[in-house]
Scaffold this active site. Structure first.
Site, PDB file in Angstrom:
ATOM      1  N   TYR A   1      13.485   1.383 -14.555  1.00  0.00           N
ATOM      2  CA  TYR A   1      12.312   0.567 -14.274  1.00  0.00           C
ATOM      3  C   TYR A   1      11.158   1.085 -15.130  1.00  0.00           C
ATOM      4  CZ  TYR A   1       8.420  -1.595 -11.858  1.00  0.00           C
ATOM      5  OH  TYR A   1       7.288  -2.321 -11.581  1.00  0.00           O
TER       6      TYR A   1
ATOM      7  N   LYS B   1       5.551 -16.029 -15.979  1.00  0.00           N
ATOM      8  CA  LYS B   1       4.462 -16.013 -16.950  1.00  0.00           C
ATOM      9  C   LYS B   1       3.341 -16.987 -16.593  1.00  0.00           C
ATOM     10  CE  LYS B   1       8.223 -15.167 -20.057  1.00  0.00           C
ATOM     11  NZ  LYS B   1       9.261 -15.837 -20.840  1.00  0.00           N
TER      12      LYS B   1
ATOM     13  N   ARG C   1      17.288 -21.720 -25.293  1.00  0.00           N
ATOM     14  CA  ARG C   1      16.681 -23.045 -25.161  1.00  0.00           C
ATOM     15  C   ARG C   1      15.247 -22.984 -25.672  1.00  0.00           C
ATOM     16  NH1 ARG C   1      13.169 -21.334 -21.217  1.00  0.00           N
ATOM     17  NH2 ARG C   1      14.062 -19.953 -19.677  1.00  0.00           N
TER      18      ARG C   1
ATOM     19  N   VAL D   1       8.911 -22.757 -22.271  1.00  0.00           N
ATOM     20  CA  VAL D   1       7.645 -23.363 -21.842  1.00  0.00           C
ATOM     21  C   VAL D   1       6.523 -23.003 -22.829  1.00  0.00           C
ATOM     22  CG1 VAL D   1       5.891 -23.387 -20.007  1.00  0.00           C
ATOM     23  CG2 VAL D   1       8.325 -23.245 -19.403  1.00  0.00           C
TER      24      VAL D   1
ATOM     25  N   ARG E   1      -0.925 -21.693 -18.334  1.00  0.00           N
ATOM     26  CA  ARG E   1      -0.135 -22.635 -17.523  1.00  0.00           C
ATOM     27  C   ARG E   1      -0.978 -23.097 -16.342  1.00  0.00           C
ATOM     28  NH1 ARG E   1       6.102 -20.583 -17.119  1.00  0.00           N
ATOM     29  NH2 ARG E   1       6.254 -19.672 -19.196  1.00  0.00           N
TER      30      ARG E   1
ATOM     31  N   LYS F   1      19.211  -5.383 -10.808  1.00  0.00           N
ATOM     32  CA  LYS F   1      19.051  -6.776 -11.257  1.00  0.00           C
ATOM     33  C   LYS F   1      20.348  -7.553 -11.075  1.00  0.00           C
ATOM     34  CE  LYS F   1      16.308  -7.387 -15.071  1.00  0.00           C
ATOM     35  NZ  LYS F   1      15.803  -7.144 -16.447  1.00  0.00           N
TER      36      LYS F   1
HETATM   37  P1  ADP Z   1      14.201 -13.503 -15.304  1.00  0.00           P
HETATM   38  O1  ADP Z   1      15.463 -13.966 -15.959  1.00  0.00           O
HETATM   39  O2  ADP Z   1      14.253 -13.620 -13.822  1.00  0.00           O
HETATM   40  O3  ADP Z   1      12.980 -14.061 -15.928  1.00  0.00           O
HETATM   41  P2  ADP Z   1      13.874 -11.029 -16.845  1.00  0.00           P
HETATM   42  O4  ADP Z   1      14.986 -10.070 -17.056  1.00  0.00           O
HETATM   43  O5  ADP Z   1      13.498 -11.904 -17.987  1.00  0.00           O
HETATM   44  O6  ADP Z   1      14.186 -11.919 -15.548  1.00  0.00           O
HETATM   45  O7  ADP Z   1      12.597 -10.251 -16.372  1.00  0.00           O
HETATM   46  C1  ADP Z   1      11.413 -10.922 -15.969  1.00  0.00           C
HETATM   47  C2  ADP Z   1      10.281  -9.935 -15.797  1.00  0.00           C
HETATM   48  O8  ADP Z   1      10.654  -8.916 -14.855  1.00  0.00           O
HETATM   49  C3  ADP Z   1       9.898  -9.171 -17.052  1.00  0.00           C
HETATM   50  O9  ADP Z   1       9.020  -9.892 -17.884  1.00  0.00           O
HETATM   51  C4  ADP Z   1       9.223  -7.956 -16.427  1.00  0.00           C
HETATM   52  O10 ADP Z   1       7.937  -8.260 -15.952  1.00  0.00           O
HETATM   53  C5  ADP Z   1      10.115  -7.666 -15.226  1.00  0.00           C
HETATM   54  N1  ADP Z   1      11.189  -6.711 -15.578  1.00  0.00           N
HETATM   55  C6  ADP Z   1      12.462  -7.007 -15.941  1.00  0.00           C
HETATM   56  N2  ADP Z   1      13.163  -5.891 -16.232  1.00  0.00           N
HETATM   57  C7  ADP Z   1      12.333  -4.847 -16.045  1.00  0.00           C
HETATM   58  C8  ADP Z   1      12.446  -3.391 -16.173  1.00  0.00           C
HETATM   59  N3  ADP Z   1      13.581  -2.806 -16.547  1.00  0.00           N
HETATM   60  N4  ADP Z   1      11.354  -2.647 -15.896  1.00  0.00           N
HETATM   61  C9  ADP Z   1      10.189  -3.213 -15.498  1.00  0.00           C
HETATM   62  N5  ADP Z   1      10.007  -4.548 -15.361  1.00  0.00           N
HETATM   63  C10 ADP Z   1      11.060  -5.364 -15.618  1.00  0.00           C
END
Ligand code: ADP
Length: 454
Positions: A207, A242, A296, A299, A342, A163
């Protein structure tokens, strides 16, 4: 009361439904509103309904809604005391919040320090872990060399997720299933992160293969009080974005809700947080794992408003003025069930944004139905911004009745002239997996790849 900074005029640094949502709160609070808009939004509803408006630049967001100098000038010339950033655009830009404060305005949001801390996923994860919140197992901080990446991946076990520290909007993530793919994936995610966010730092996370996305709404005042308002389940996602959100989550118990709520409140008290915030977790096999915090309004905030009866935007403005929270934790009750859909201006099959002119618009109504939208008959959806055109939120006694209410509301909803995601939402609602709440964050992608009858 000591330390109250009255706001008589507030500038809304946003557009679309959220600008209108904030404007509605200001009207009800007796605060005058200033709308800002690009040349593409001269006819927008938030501009029409605001007490004053200022054109801040050409259509491109970089030159208008992201133009901090133009927004500050607009606040200066209209004599606004405060700026509400909404979501997106400058809402999580710590430098902007800092500039707002340095120019003598009230920023309706957390401190620049907290925005900065949470905006970087690496520092955010470290800070919340330190404050006692459970996180996804992964690397300690950013990964700079392949050796550490290999060792971390062995320790947490494949599959792993790479990430971007500065990632957002579902971008800057890649899944790695085996050791042989790791080095190449690290390189490409770094390149993508550098190009997309101007920051190449990446980190590794376990993951999770069938998580639900469950997030907690919090609100804090300047006197060290923090409350949580239960959770939102946002597991129906497409490309990590979402689509449908609900509260309460059908998969967690009252005991789990209380426990995670307490953990989160204690952590934010420790961090000295201010304003509205959302702590996002993945939830799998009875465990919560923090993924990020959004500093913040979100949505999907209306589902929380529907089940708690609390006006979150009003509360944000009120705590920004220096008032204490209007509720204590004991006074917050989750009543019934709420679901938000949405609605995007997009082709329901290809999901490609389809801006254009709306010929006829008829939103649904009746008990328990709320539509947050800034569109109207004759409005042209401009091609320059996000494709979200409406949010349909319904509330009812329980989840089954809520789904029935949602189905009849979607059937009533008329948006003619441009395609929308309404047909897709109706198809999702008809699925037994949705109705019985058997889905994880990957469900919608699988459904779209192989819809029933295909
Ligand atoms: P963003 O800031 O891009 O929204 P997030 O960290 O909030 O990223 O993650 C968004 C989505 O990505 C999560 O709701 C989930 O669906 C997926 N995700 C993030 N981290 C993981 C993980 N460790 N394992 C599986 N899915 C993940």
């Amino acid at each position: 009361m000591p330390g109250i900074l009255p706001i008589k005029k507030l500038l809304i640094a946003n557009r679309g439904e959220i600008a209108l949502r904030i404007l509605r709160a200001t009207k009800e609070m007796g605060i005058r509103s200033v709308a800002v808009h690009s040349t593409a939004d001269g006819n927008a509803m938030h501009v029409r309904l605001a007490d004053e408006s200022v054109c801040i630049g050409p259509p491109s967001a970089a030159e208008s809604y992201l133009n901090a100098a133009a927004i500050l000038s607009a606040a200066e010339i209209t004599g606004a005391e405060a700026i509400h950033p909404g979501y997106g655009f400058l809402a999580e830009n710590a430098d902007f919040a800092q500039m707002v404060i340095e120019h003598g305005f009230i920023f309706v949001g957390p401190t620049p320090e907290h925005i900065r801390m949470m905006g970087d996923k690496v520092t955010a994860k470290a800070a919340v872990a330190q404050a006692g919140i459970p996180t996804v197992p992964g690397s300690e901080g950013a990964i700079t060399d392949d050796e550490t990446a290999f060792a971390t991946a062995e320790r947490i076990g494949y599959p792993v997720l790479i990430k971007a520290a500065a990632g957002g909007g579902g971008r800057g993530m890649s899944v790695v299933h085996a050791r042989s793919e790791l080095a190449a994936a690290l390189r490409s995610t770094r390149n993508e992160a550098r190009a997309g966010f101007g920051d190449e730092r990446v980190y590794l996370e376990k993951y999770l293969d069938h998580p639900r996305h469950i997030e907690l709404q919090v609100m804090a005042d300047r006197y060290g009080h923090v409350v949580h308002m239960g959770e939102r389940d946002c597991s129906l996602q497409r490309r990590h974005q979402k689509i449908v959100e609900e509260s309460p989550s059908p998969v967690i118990t009252e005991t789990e809700r209380r426990a995670i709520g307490k953990t989160v409140v204690q952590a934010l008290e420790k961090l000295g947080y201010l304003g509205a915030g959302t702590i996002e977790f993945l939830y799998q096999d009875g465990q919560f794992y923090f993924i990020e915090m959004n500093t913040r309004i979100q949505v999907e905030h209306p589902v929380t408003e529907m089940v708690t009866g609390i006006d979150l935007v009003r509360e944000q403005i009120s705590v920004a003025m220096g008032h204490p929270l209007s509720v204590t934790q004991d006074q917050i009750r989750i009543e019934g069930h709420a679901i938000e859909c949405r609605i995007n201006a997009e082709d329901p099959k290809t999901m490609i944004p389809q801006p254009g002119k709306i010929i006829a618009y008829h939103p649904p109504g009746g008990p328990g139905v709320r539509v947050d939208s800034a569109i109207y008959s004759g409005y042209t959806v401009p091609p320059y911004y996000d494709s979200l055109i409406a949010k349909l939120i319904v509330h009812d006694k329980d989840r089954d009745r809520c789904i029935a209410r949602l189905e009849r509301s979607l059937a009533e909803f008329v948006i003619d002239g441009i395609p929308s995601s309404i047909p897709l939402l109706r198809a999702i609602l008809a699925e037994p997996d949705f109705r019985e709440s058997r889905y994880d964050t990957g469900w919608l992608e699988r459904f779209l790849a192989a819809p029933p009858g295909s």
